[in-house]
Design an enzyme around this catalytic site. Structure first.
Site, PDB file in Angstrom:
ATOM      1  N   ASP A  28     -61.378  62.189 -15.133  1.00  0.00           N
ATOM      2  CA  ASP A  28     -59.961  62.442 -15.409  1.00  0.00           C
ATOM      3  C   ASP A  28     -59.096  61.799 -14.328  1.00  0.00           C
ATOM      4  O   ASP A  28     -58.336  62.470 -13.617  1.00  0.00           O
ATOM      5  CB  ASP A  28     -59.694  63.936 -15.514  1.00  0.00           C
ATOM      6  CG  ASP A  28     -58.391  64.238 -16.260  1.00  0.00           C
ATOM      7  OD1 ASP A  28     -57.784  63.290 -16.780  1.00  0.00           O
ATOM      8  OD2 ASP A  28     -58.006  65.415 -16.326  1.00  0.00           O
ATOM      9  N   VAL A  34     -49.504  73.515 -20.088  1.00  0.00           N
ATOM     10  CA  VAL A  34     -48.064  73.278 -19.967  1.00  0.00           C
ATOM     11  C   VAL A  34     -47.418  74.657 -19.901  1.00  0.00           C
ATOM     12  O   VAL A  34     -47.671  75.500 -20.765  1.00  0.00           O
ATOM     13  CB  VAL A  34     -47.506  72.477 -21.158  1.00  0.00           C
ATOM     14  CG1 VAL A  34     -45.998  72.307 -21.018  1.00  0.00           C
ATOM     15  CG2 VAL A  34     -48.184  71.108 -21.254  1.00  0.00           C
ATOM     16  N   CYS A  72     -55.270  62.734 -13.129  1.00  0.00           N
ATOM     17  CA  CYS A  72     -54.893  64.119 -13.408  1.00  0.00           C
ATOM     18  C   CYS A  72     -53.985  64.631 -12.294  1.00  0.00           C
ATOM     19  O   CYS A  72     -54.222  64.369 -11.116  1.00  0.00           O
ATOM     20  CB  CYS A  72     -56.137  64.993 -13.524  1.00  0.00           C
ATOM     21  SG  CYS A  72     -55.780  66.693 -13.994  1.00  0.00           S
ATOM     22  N   HIS A 130     -53.903  64.521  -8.372  1.00  0.00           N
ATOM     23  CA  HIS A 130     -54.931  65.060  -7.479  1.00  0.00           C
ATOM     24  C   HIS A 130     -56.345  64.568  -7.822  1.00  0.00           C
ATOM     25  O   HIS A 130     -57.314  65.090  -7.279  1.00  0.00           O
ATOM     26  CB  HIS A 130     -54.888  66.601  -7.444  1.00  0.00           C
ATOM     27  CG  HIS A 130     -54.860  67.260  -8.786  1.00  0.00           C
ATOM     28  ND1 HIS A 130     -53.822  68.060  -9.202  1.00  0.00           N
ATOM     29  CD2 HIS A 130     -55.736  67.250  -9.808  1.00  0.00           C
ATOM     30  CE1 HIS A 130     -54.062  68.516 -10.417  1.00  0.00           C
ATOM     31  NE2 HIS A 130     -55.241  68.039 -10.807  1.00  0.00           N
ATOM     32  N   LYS A 179     -52.054  76.593 -23.649  1.00  0.00           N
ATOM     33  CA  LYS A 179     -53.386  76.030 -23.396  1.00  0.00           C
ATOM     34  C   LYS A 179     -53.836  75.126 -24.544  1.00  0.00           C
ATOM     35  O   LYS A 179     -54.283  74.017 -24.333  1.00  0.00           O
ATOM     36  CB  LYS A 179     -54.402  77.158 -23.206  1.00  0.00           C
ATOM     37  CG  LYS A 179     -54.158  78.020 -21.974  1.00  0.00           C
ATOM     38  CD  LYS A 179     -54.359  77.251 -20.685  1.00  0.00           C
ATOM     39  CE  LYS A 179     -55.807  76.843 -20.498  1.00  0.00           C
ATOM     40  NZ  LYS A 179     -56.022  76.113 -19.220  1.00  0.00           N
ATOM     41  N   HIS A 239     -55.032  71.834  -4.680  1.00  0.00           N
ATOM     42  CA  HIS A 239     -54.298  71.556  -5.912  1.00  0.00           C
ATOM     43  C   HIS A 239     -54.139  72.780  -6.786  1.00  0.00           C
ATOM     44  O   HIS A 239     -53.418  72.749  -7.779  1.00  0.00           O
ATOM     45  CB  HIS A 239     -54.979  70.433  -6.703  1.00  0.00           C
ATOM     46  CG  HIS A 239     -56.179  70.850  -7.499  1.00  0.00           C
ATOM     47  ND1 HIS A 239     -57.243  71.534  -6.957  1.00  0.00           N
ATOM     48  CD2 HIS A 239     -56.482  70.668  -8.811  1.00  0.00           C
ATOM     49  CE1 HIS A 239     -58.150  71.752  -7.905  1.00  0.00           C
ATOM     50  NE2 HIS A 239     -57.714  71.247  -9.033  1.00  0.00           N
ATOM     51  N   GLY A 240     -54.808  73.883  -6.438  1.00  0.00           N
ATOM     52  CA  GLY A 240     -54.690  75.082  -7.246  1.00  0.00           C
ATOM     53  C   GLY A 240     -55.467  76.230  -6.633  1.00  0.00           C
ATOM     54  O   GLY A 240     -55.919  76.150  -5.482  1.00  0.00           O
ATOM     55  N   ASN A 268     -58.844  73.292 -17.665  1.00  0.00           N
ATOM     56  CA  ASN A 268     -57.788  73.991 -16.922  1.00  0.00           C
ATOM     57  C   ASN A 268     -56.412  73.358 -17.095  1.00  0.00           C
ATOM     58  O   ASN A 268     -55.462  73.729 -16.411  1.00  0.00           O
ATOM     59  CB  ASN A 268     -58.148  74.065 -15.428  1.00  0.00           C
ATOM     60  CG  ASN A 268     -58.242  72.687 -14.787  1.00  0.00           C
ATOM     61  OD1 ASN A 268     -58.196  71.666 -15.466  1.00  0.00           O
ATOM     62  ND2 ASN A 268     -58.392  72.662 -13.477  1.00  0.00           N
ATOM     63  N   HIS A 269     -56.283  72.426 -18.014  1.00  0.00           N
ATOM     64  CA  HIS A 269     -54.983  71.808 -18.266  1.00  0.00           C
ATOM     65  C   HIS A 269     -54.049  72.800 -18.963  1.00  0.00           C
ATOM     66  O   HIS A 269     -54.490  73.659 -19.724  1.00  0.00           O
ATOM     67  CB  HIS A 269     -55.148  70.556 -19.131  1.00  0.00           C
ATOM     68  CG  HIS A 269     -55.865  69.445 -18.426  1.00  0.00           C
ATOM     69  ND1 HIS A 269     -56.319  68.323 -19.074  1.00  0.00           N
ATOM     70  CD2 HIS A 269     -56.217  69.286 -17.131  1.00  0.00           C
ATOM     71  CE1 HIS A 269     -56.919  67.516 -18.214  1.00  0.00           C
ATOM     72  NE2 HIS A 269     -56.863  68.088 -17.022  1.00  0.00           N
TER      73      HIS A 269
END
Length: 381
Positions: free
Chosen positions: A78, A141, A81, A238, A367, A289-290, A138-139
């Site tokens: 990815d 909006v 990302c 990231h 999700k 990043h999280g 884990n994507h």
């Protein structure tokens, strides 16, 4: 910070590992072991592990790795990302009314969708497949509200204030990045790029594609909610590699931390943190990043089914709603599957890598499309 020097047979003497976490932080030994395995690679100089560190497929997630050799597998599939933050203006933000209005971000926008107006110029590589879609895992909006403000002047410079609304978009290059990595691994496996310049050309296209993808999704949601798209105030990738100080700096789940604003994602049921990052060379100029996974997807699914129902997971303790038609994904991405975001931020602060600017609290987290969402809401009313 935990630090260890390594001198394996095929690694230069200066190869080191640094873990930027407190002794009380949840860091899996398997993830640390992966960092040490990476440190043994030819040309590796320094591995900096962030407090959201967790095991990945062959390489740790939540790490920044500096090497004289470019390894595509350390970036992963990815490529590009990242997380972008867009201001959004709405008269009223009632989650129950807004959640059903989110567009289907599993499907590409229609040709006449007004969101296409944000695509200014050619699409990188001309790759249209998946453009404007979020992907899985884990994507997400998310429509969120600026909550606690730690630095009013900094927030004001970004054009925000407490109570303002933002869209947070976390996604990447979808099939494009996967295609780039597969082309390498089918021939070279986990080995280095034989032609770094050629790989970087494709990689840079994927990074630009990922940023465009986030902008297009934000525009789709803005139009669906009855307002106009805006430019991002934060858009940091990231998953990437860059040439810095003459070496290849690979980031896998680690955001650039050299004087930038970064949104460090919590979970759909906890705050996220906007921070001013100021990480130095010891941290490979990177920050978390999280929140970072605490459970594998299999464990989260197994434990979650014992403790929660599907309907319970469609709302959160902070009063937000979750749009997700995939029941398995609801359990896999439950807030309990992740580390405490407060501890991750505390570790960054303690190691002088970042300073909190503000928190955001979720209102609606998308999700994947939930066809029955509107029907259930109508039934209750």
């Amino acid at each position: 910070m935990k630090r260890a020097s390594l001198s394996p047979q095929h690694s230069p003497p200066q190869s080191t590992v640094a873990v930027f976490a407190s002794p009380t932080s949840w860091i899996e030994s398997d993830a640390v072991a992966q960092c040490h395995q990476v440190a043994k690679l030819d040309g590796m100089i320094h591995v900096a592990a962030m407090p959201d560190l967790h095991p990945g497929k062959g390489a740790p997630i939540g790490a920044a790795m500096a090497s004289s050799v470019l390894y595509p597998f350390l970036v992963g599939s990815d490529i590009g990302c990242g997380i972008a933050v867009f201001p959004i203006r709405l008269k009223r933000a009632v989650p129950a009314r807004l959640a059903p209005r989110f567009p289907d971000l599993d499907r590409a926008p229609e040709p006449d969708d007004p969101a296409w107006a944000v695509v200014d110029g050619d699409v990188p590589t001309g790759h249209l497949e998946g453009l404007g879609t979020v992907g899985r895992g884990n994507h997400f909006v998310e429509l969120a509200r600026i909550d606690t403000v730690f630095s009013p002047d900094h927030v004001s410079r970004l054009g925000l204030a407490a109570g303002d609304l933002v869209l947070i978009v976390h996604s990447g290059s979808r099939g494009l990045g996967e295609r780039i990595l597969r082309a390498h691994t089918e021939i070279h496996g986990a080995g280095p790029a034989p032609d770094p310049a050629a790989y970087l050309t494709m990689h840079d296209d994927a990074v630009r594609w990922g940023s465009l993808n986030r902008r297009l999704m934000a525009a789709r949601v803005a139009h669906a909610l009855g307002t106009e798209p805006t430019e991002p105030i934060v858009d940091e990738c990231h998953n990437l590699v860059e040439i810095r100080d003459g070496v290849y700096l690979h980031r896998k789940g680690a955001a650039p931390g050299d004087g930038r604003d970064v949104l460090i994602a919590g979970t759909r049921g906890t705050p996220s943190y906007l921070v001013a990052a100021h990480a130095g060379p010891e941290a490979n100029h990177s920050v978390a990043h999280g929140a970072g996974r605490k459970m594998s997807r299999a464990d989260a699914l197994r434990r979650g089914r014992v403790k929660h129902t599907v309907e319970q997971l469609r709302s959160t303790s902070v009063g937000s709603l979750v749009v997700c038609g995939d029941r398995q994904l609801l359990f896999e991405e439950a807030p309990t599957a992740y580390k405490r975001i407060e501890q991750v931020i505390a570790d960054l602060v303690d190691h002088q890598l970042a300073t909190p600017v503000a928190t955001t609290v979720p209102l609606v987290t998308y999700k994947t499309a939930d066809i029955g969402y509107s029907r259930r809401k109508r039934g209750r009313s």
